[in-house]
Design a protein around this motif. Structure first.
Motif, PDB file in Angstrom:
ATOM      1  N   GLU A 218       0.831  -1.191   0.000  1.00 31.96           N
ATOM      2  CA  GLU A 218       0.000   0.000   0.000  1.00 31.96           C
ATOM      3  C   GLU A 218       0.873   1.251   0.000  1.00 31.96           C
ATOM      4  N   GLN A 219       0.451   2.234  -0.755  1.00 27.92           N
ATOM      5  CA  GLN A 219       1.194   3.486  -0.862  1.00 27.92           C
ATOM      6  C   GLN A 219       0.673   4.448   0.200  1.00 27.92           C
ATOM      7  N   VAL A 220       1.432   4.580   1.279  1.00 28.27           N
ATOM      8  CA  VAL A 220       0.998   5.415   2.405  1.00 28.27           C
ATOM      9  C   VAL A 220       1.896   6.636   2.501  1.00 28.27           C
ATOM     10  N   ASP A 221       1.305   7.802   2.410  1.00 30.74           N
ATOM     11  CA  ASP A 221       2.023   9.050   2.635  1.00 30.74           C
ATOM     12  C   ASP A 221       1.410   9.751   3.844  1.00 30.74           C
ATOM     13  N   VAL A 222       1.905  10.935   4.138  1.00 35.90           N
ATOM     14  CA  VAL A 222       1.422  11.640   5.331  1.00 35.90           C
ATOM     15  C   VAL A 222      -0.057  11.973   5.210  1.00 35.90           C
ATOM     16  N   ALA A 223      -0.489  12.348   4.014  1.00 32.88           N
ATOM     17  CA  ALA A 223      -1.905  12.693   3.837  1.00 32.88           C
ATOM     18  C   ALA A 223      -2.791  11.473   4.126  1.00 32.88           C
ATOM     19  N   ARG A 224      -2.361  10.295   3.666  1.00 34.20           N
ATOM     20  CA  ARG A 224      -3.155   9.089   3.919  1.00 34.20           C
ATOM     21  C   ARG A 224      -3.097   8.712   5.398  1.00 34.20           C
ATOM     22  N   LEU A 225      -1.938   8.891   6.019  1.00 37.50           N
ATOM     23  CA  LEU A 225      -1.826   8.649   7.455  1.00 37.50           C
ATOM     24  C   LEU A 225      -2.784   9.537   8.225  1.00 37.50           C
ATOM     25  N   ARG A 226      -2.848  10.816   7.880  1.00 38.08           N
ATOM     26  CA  ARG A 226      -3.745  11.739   8.582  1.00 38.08           C
ATOM     27  C   ARG A 226      -5.212  11.363   8.338  1.00 38.08           C
ATOM     28  N   GLY A 227      -5.519  10.899   7.138  1.00 37.30           N
ATOM     29  CA  GLY A 227      -6.880  10.453   6.874  1.00 37.30           C
ATOM     30  C   GLY A 227      -7.262   9.252   7.717  1.00 37.30           C
ATOM     31  N   THR A 228      -6.327   8.326   7.874  1.00 41.01           N
ATOM     32  CA  THR A 228      -6.570   7.170   8.727  1.00 41.01           C
ATOM     33  C   THR A 228      -6.779   7.602  10.172  1.00 41.01           C
ATOM     34  N   GLU A 229      -5.991   8.555  10.629  1.00 44.79           N
ATOM     35  CA  GLU A 229      -6.145   9.042  12.002  1.00 44.79           C
ATOM     36  C   GLU A 229      -7.512   9.685  12.208  1.00 44.79           C
ATOM     37  N   ARG A 230      -7.976  10.443  11.230  1.00 51.07           N
ATOM     38  CA  ARG A 230      -9.314  11.048  11.353  1.00 51.07           C
ATOM     39  C   ARG A 230     -10.393   9.967  11.413  1.00 51.07           C
ATOM     40  N   ALA A 231     -10.228   8.925  10.598  1.00 52.52           N
ATOM     41  CA  ALA A 231     -11.205   7.834  10.608  1.00 52.52           C
ATOM     42  C   ALA A 231     -11.193   7.100  11.947  1.00 52.52           C
ATOM     43  N   LEU A 232     -10.013   6.905  12.522  1.00 58.14           N
ATOM     44  CA  LEU A 232      -9.920   6.251  13.828  1.00 58.14           C
ATOM     45  C   LEU A 232     -10.482   7.140  14.929  1.00 58.14           C
ATOM     46  N   ASP A 233     -10.274   8.443  14.824  1.00 60.33           N
ATOM     47  CA  ASP A 233     -10.884   9.369  15.780  1.00 60.33           C
ATOM     48  C   ASP A 233     -12.406   9.252  15.738  1.00 60.33           C
ATOM     49  N   ALA A 234     -12.959   9.155  14.536  1.00 63.27           N
ATOM     50  CA  ALA A 234     -14.409   9.024  14.395  1.00 63.27           C
ATOM     51  C   ALA A 234     -14.916   7.739  15.031  1.00 63.27           C
ATOM     52  N   ARG A 235     -14.085   6.706  15.053  1.00 69.72           N
ATOM     53  CA  ARG A 235     -14.443   5.428  15.673  1.00 69.72           C
ATOM     54  C   ARG A 235     -14.233   5.433  17.178  1.00 69.72           C
ATOM     55  N   GLY A 236     -13.655   6.505  17.693  1.00 75.91           N
ATOM     56  CA  GLY A 236     -13.423   6.598  19.130  1.00 75.91           C
ATOM     57  C   GLY A 236     -12.256   5.771  19.616  1.00 75.91           C
ATOM     58  N   ARG A 237     -11.325   5.431  18.717  1.00 84.24           N
ATOM     59  CA  ARG A 237     -10.215   4.571  19.115  1.00 84.24           C
ATOM     60  C   ARG A 237      -9.162   5.372  19.879  1.00 84.24           C
ATOM     61  N   ARG A 238      -8.853   4.936  21.085  1.00 84.48           N
ATOM     62  CA  ARG A 238      -7.838   5.575  21.922  1.00 84.48           C
ATOM     63  C   ARG A 238      -6.514   4.862  21.663  1.00 84.48           C
ATOM     64  N   ARG A 239      -5.501   5.589  21.140  1.00 80.94           N
ATOM     65  CA  ARG A 239      -4.324   4.944  20.563  1.00 80.94           C
ATOM     66  C   ARG A 239      -3.048   5.320  21.317  1.00 80.94           C
ATOM     67  N   TYR A 240      -2.254   4.288  21.623  1.00 79.87           N
ATOM     68  CA  TYR A 240      -0.986   4.458  22.322  1.00 79.87           C
ATOM     69  C   TYR A 240       0.144   3.933  21.434  1.00 79.87           C
ATOM     70  N   HIS A 241       1.163   4.775  21.229  1.00 81.57           N
ATOM     71  CA  HIS A 241       2.257   4.438  20.327  1.00 81.57           C
ATOM     72  C   HIS A 241       3.597   4.485  21.051  1.00 81.57           C
ATOM     73  N   HIS A 242       4.489   3.582  20.671  1.00 78.11           N
ATOM     74  CA  HIS A 242       5.908   3.693  20.987  1.00 78.11           C
ATOM     75  C   HIS A 242       6.694   3.489  19.695  1.00 78.11           C
ATOM     76  N   ALA A 243       7.800   4.201  19.573  1.00 78.12           N
ATOM     77  CA  ALA A 243       8.645   4.074  18.387  1.00 78.12           C
ATOM     78  C   ALA A 243      10.103   4.134  18.808  1.00 78.12           C
ATOM     79  N   ALA A 244      10.946   3.571  17.961  1.00 79.40           N
ATOM     80  CA  ALA A 244      12.393   3.649  18.168  1.00 79.40           C
ATOM     81  C   ALA A 244      12.976   4.620  17.146  1.00 79.40           C
TER      82      ALA A 244
END
Length: 339
Positions: A218-244
C-alpha cells in the motif's frame, strides 16, 4: 415476501441501525469473549471510511425482517483489482439463503466495479481450543473461495503478566539497542515523526507474511496517514504508540500501536508492530512493545485483556508475543475468491 437486498449509505439512519443490530447479534453468538459490537465504530465505518476506500453497504431482509448485511470495501489508491468483504447473517436467520443472496449481490457489485478478487475472514477453533462456529469457512469454500492465509488470535490477560519477565526482556532489548532511543505519543502522530510512520505503515503488506493472499503493497504518505487518524478518531479509538528513533539519523525506524475502543474499557487490540529492515537485529520491536504495554497499563487501569493476530507462519512475531504473555485463543483464515 422472501429475501430482499437493498443498498444503504451514510444518510440511511434506519438501515444503519438495523445492520448494527444484526452485527451485534452475530458478534454475541459467534465471539462471546469479544466486547459487544461497538456502535460508534460501526457507524463510523459507514460514515467515515478509511482513506482511499469506497465502501458499498447492503441490508438483507427475510420476509421483511433485517437478517443480514454486506460491507464491501473497494480500494481506490492501490489494490484496485481487489476488495474485502464483511458478510454477516443474524444467527436466527442462518441456513435460509440470506448469505447466498448477499453473496450474489456482492458479485454483481464486484463485476460492476471491475474487481478480480475479494477477500474475507472466518473464525474457527484451534485443536483442543474454545469452540467456534465452522459455518463461515464452510460457506466460503462452498462458494469457491480458497484459504490463502492462516492466522491465530492470541490474548494477553493483564492480571497474569509476569512483570519480572518483562523487566528481563526490556533489559535484554536495551542491551542490543545501542544507538536508538524510544519515543511515545497518544493519538495522532506528531508531525516530526509522520513521514517515517507513514513509510513504516506502507511497508506492512511488504514485510508481513501473506501466504497466498494477492495483495499489493500500500502506498501510504502523510496525507493518507492523517486520513486514517481522522477515521480512527471518528471510531473513538484511543491509541498508544511507541517508536524507536535511530539517533544518528533522527529517523523513526520501529513502531508499535495498541488501541482500545470507547465503550469497553476492559479490552484493547495490539495493532501494528514493524521494524525497518535496515534496522532489524537490535530487538527494537521487542523494546517498543514492552514499553508500550507498560505505558498503556499505566493509563488504562481497567484494561484486562489485549487481543492480537499473527500469521501462523510469522514465527518471529509470535515468539515475541508469547514472551510477553499472549496465548492462542482461536484460528482465523483469510479466504480469497477470484471472480
Amino acid at each position: 415476501m422472501g429475501i430482499t437486498i437493498a443498498p444503504f449509505d451514510a444518510a440511511d439512519e434506519a438501515a444503519i441501525d438495523e445492520a448494527y443490530r444484526v452485527g451485534a447479534a452475530a458478534n454475541e453468538a459467534d465471539l462471546p469473549d469479544f466486547p459487544p459490537l461497538c456502535r460508534q465504530r460501526f457507524d463510523a465505518a459507514v460514515r467515515h471510511p478509511m482513506p482511499g476506500n469506497a465502501p458499498r453497504w447492503a441490508l438483507a431482509r427475510l420476509d421483511g425482517v433485517p437478517a443480514g448485511y454486506l460491507g464491501l470495501d473497494l480500494p481506490q489508491l492501490d489494490n484496485t483489482d481487489n476488495s474485502t468483504v464483511d458478510l454477516v447473517v443474524h444467527p436466527a436467520y442462518r441456513r435460509r439463503g440470506v448469505g447466498r443472496a448477499l453473496h450474489e449481490h456482492c458479485l454483481r457489485l464486484l463485476r460492476e466495479h471491475g474487481r478480480k478478487r475479494v477477500m474475507g475472514m472466518a473464525v474457527s477453533a484451534l485443536p483442543g481450543g474454545i469452540a467456534r462456529p465452522e459455518a463461515g469457512g464452510a460457506f466460503a469454500a462452498a462458494l469457491g473461495a480458497r484459504p490463502v492465509l492462516a492466522e491465530v488470535r492470541r490474548r494477553l490477560a493483564t492480571d497474569r503478566l509476569d512483570h519480572a519477565a518483562l523487566d528481563a526482556l526490556a533489559a535484554e532489548a536495551r542491551a542490543h539497542a545501542t544507538g536508538y532511543r524510544t519515543v511515545r505519543w497518544q493519538g495522532d502522530t506528531p508531525e516530526e515523526y509522520a513521514a517515517d510512520v507513514a513509510y513504516l505503515d506502507g511497508r506492512l503488506m511488504t514485510d508481513a507474511p501473506l501466504g497466498d493472499l494477492e495483495w499489493e503493497p500500500e502506498q501510504v504518505d502523510v496525507a493518507r496517514l492523517r486520513g486514517t487518524e481522522r477515521a480512527l478518531d471518528a471510531r473513538g479509538r484511543r491509541r498508544y504508540h511507541h517508536a524507536a528513533v535511530h539517533e544518528a539519523t533522527g529517523r523513526v525506524v520501529a513502531w508499535t500501536l495498541i488501541d482500545r475502543g470507547p465503550s469497553d474499557d476492559w479490552h484493547a487490540f495490539q495493532q501494528i508492530t514493524i521494524v525497518d529492515p535496515a534496522h532489524r537485529g537490535h530487538r527494537l520491536g521487542l523494546l517498543a512493545k514492552v514499553e508500550n504495554l507498560r505505558w498503556v497499563l499505566d493509563h488504562e487501569p481497567t484494561l484486562r485483556v489485549i487481543d492480537t493476530w499473527n500469521a501462523a507462519e510469522n514465527r518471529h512475531m509470535i515468539t515475541i508475543n508469547e514472551q510477553l504473555g499472549f496465548r492462542p485463543v482461536d484460528a482465523w483464515t483469510d479466504w480469497q475468491l477470484t471472480i
